[in-house]
Design a protein around this motif. Sequence first.
Motif, PDB file in Angstrom:
ATOM      1  N   ARG A 184      -5.142   5.593  -1.889  1.00 50.03           N
ATOM      2  CA  ARG A 184      -5.595   4.393  -2.579  1.00 50.03           C
ATOM      3  C   ARG A 184      -5.639   3.251  -1.574  1.00 50.03           C
ATOM      4  NH1 ARG A 184      -4.088  -0.364  -4.937  1.00 50.03           N
ATOM      5  NH2 ARG A 184      -4.997  -0.862  -6.976  1.00 50.03           N
ATOM      6  N   GLY A 185      -6.808   2.671  -1.392  1.00 56.60           N
ATOM      7  CA  GLY A 185      -6.963   1.567  -0.453  1.00 56.60           C
ATOM      8  C   GLY A 185      -7.082   2.043   0.988  1.00 56.60           C
ATOM      9  N   SER A 198      -6.593  -2.849  -2.341  1.00 57.40           N
ATOM     10  CA  SER A 198      -7.702  -2.790  -3.303  1.00 57.40           C
ATOM     11  C   SER A 198      -7.810  -1.389  -3.910  1.00 57.40           C
ATOM     12  CB  SER A 198      -9.023  -3.148  -2.610  1.00 57.40           C
ATOM     13  OG  SER A 198      -8.984  -4.461  -2.100  1.00 57.40           O
ATOM     14  N   GLY A 219       0.816  -1.208   0.000  1.00 58.14           N
ATOM     15  CA  GLY A 219       0.000   0.000   0.000  1.00 58.14           C
ATOM     16  C   GLY A 219       0.849   1.258   0.000  1.00 58.14           C
ATOM     17  N   LEU A 250      -8.602  -4.684   1.772  1.00 60.28           N
ATOM     18  CA  LEU A 250      -8.905  -3.325   1.316  1.00 60.28           C
ATOM     19  C   LEU A 250      -7.642  -2.483   1.163  1.00 60.28           C
ATOM     20  CD1 LEU A 250     -12.126  -2.472   3.361  1.00 60.28           C
ATOM     21  CD2 LEU A 250     -11.947  -2.945   0.905  1.00 60.28           C
ATOM     22  N   THR A 251      -6.604  -2.822   1.908  1.00 56.57           N
ATOM     23  CA  THR A 251      -5.353  -2.066   1.833  1.00 56.57           C
ATOM     24  C   THR A 251      -4.748  -2.113   0.433  1.00 56.57           C
ATOM     25  OG1 THR A 251      -4.888  -2.493   4.173  1.00 56.57           O
ATOM     26  CG2 THR A 251      -3.032  -1.837   2.802  1.00 56.57           C
TER      27      THR A 251
END
Length: 235
Positions: A128-129, A166, A113, A163-164
């Motif tokens: 982002r994420g 994604s 990330g 989610l990190t």
Amino acid sequence: MLFNSAYLVHVLTASGIIPAAFAVHEMMQPDCDSRVVFVYLLLATLIDSIDGPLARRFAVKENAAAIDGRVIDDLIDYLTFAFIPLMLIWRMEWMPEGWGFTVVFAMVASLFGFAHRDAKMEVHGVFRGFPSYWNLFAIYAGVFSTQFSPWLVAVLLYVLTVLTVSPVWVLYPNLAPRHWMWSLFVGGLVWTGCLIGILAMDYPSSPVWLVLVSLLYPAFYVFASMRHARTINDL
């Protein structure tokens, strides 16, 4: 004077390593007090919240170009936002028995990330994420594990880990659009007060009502991020 001030901003950013070191030192104690660790991490977060605006104010990229403040910031952010709080979750055994080591998956996800080229899209005011707010998640982890179930902590950690890495967009509070900035700022101050209250009131056996009230701000943050993401996708 401007030249010196610009380099002093780098010094301020680098000073975040001091509370990080004290947090690790506390974690190494046989009778580690997680509240003390969180105080050090909150101090590091405070430093992180003010060094960015100061860096832009004093134009450090132009006036202190010999030092890359972004590298310092990312290194300390990874330590204080991801590595140390995730290690604390493992250290305090807030994950299901035998599953503590799986926090390393979140550590790896946070590495990717932080390293992503679009980790911070400053022009749109977003991350982002999931932006590796593990230092804040860890506060809730202690409460959830103690008063509910370690499996709740595990499930939430795994979801946030995915989610990190994604392609979802989360508001960057310091660079959020004006119509979101003040509500995020004021709400963040109230939320910080709630977190301090959670830590001060018999943590991790803190009052459930206070924990639930504090969760209103993360819910609003998610809502605001989703609304803002729609405007980005329309561009």
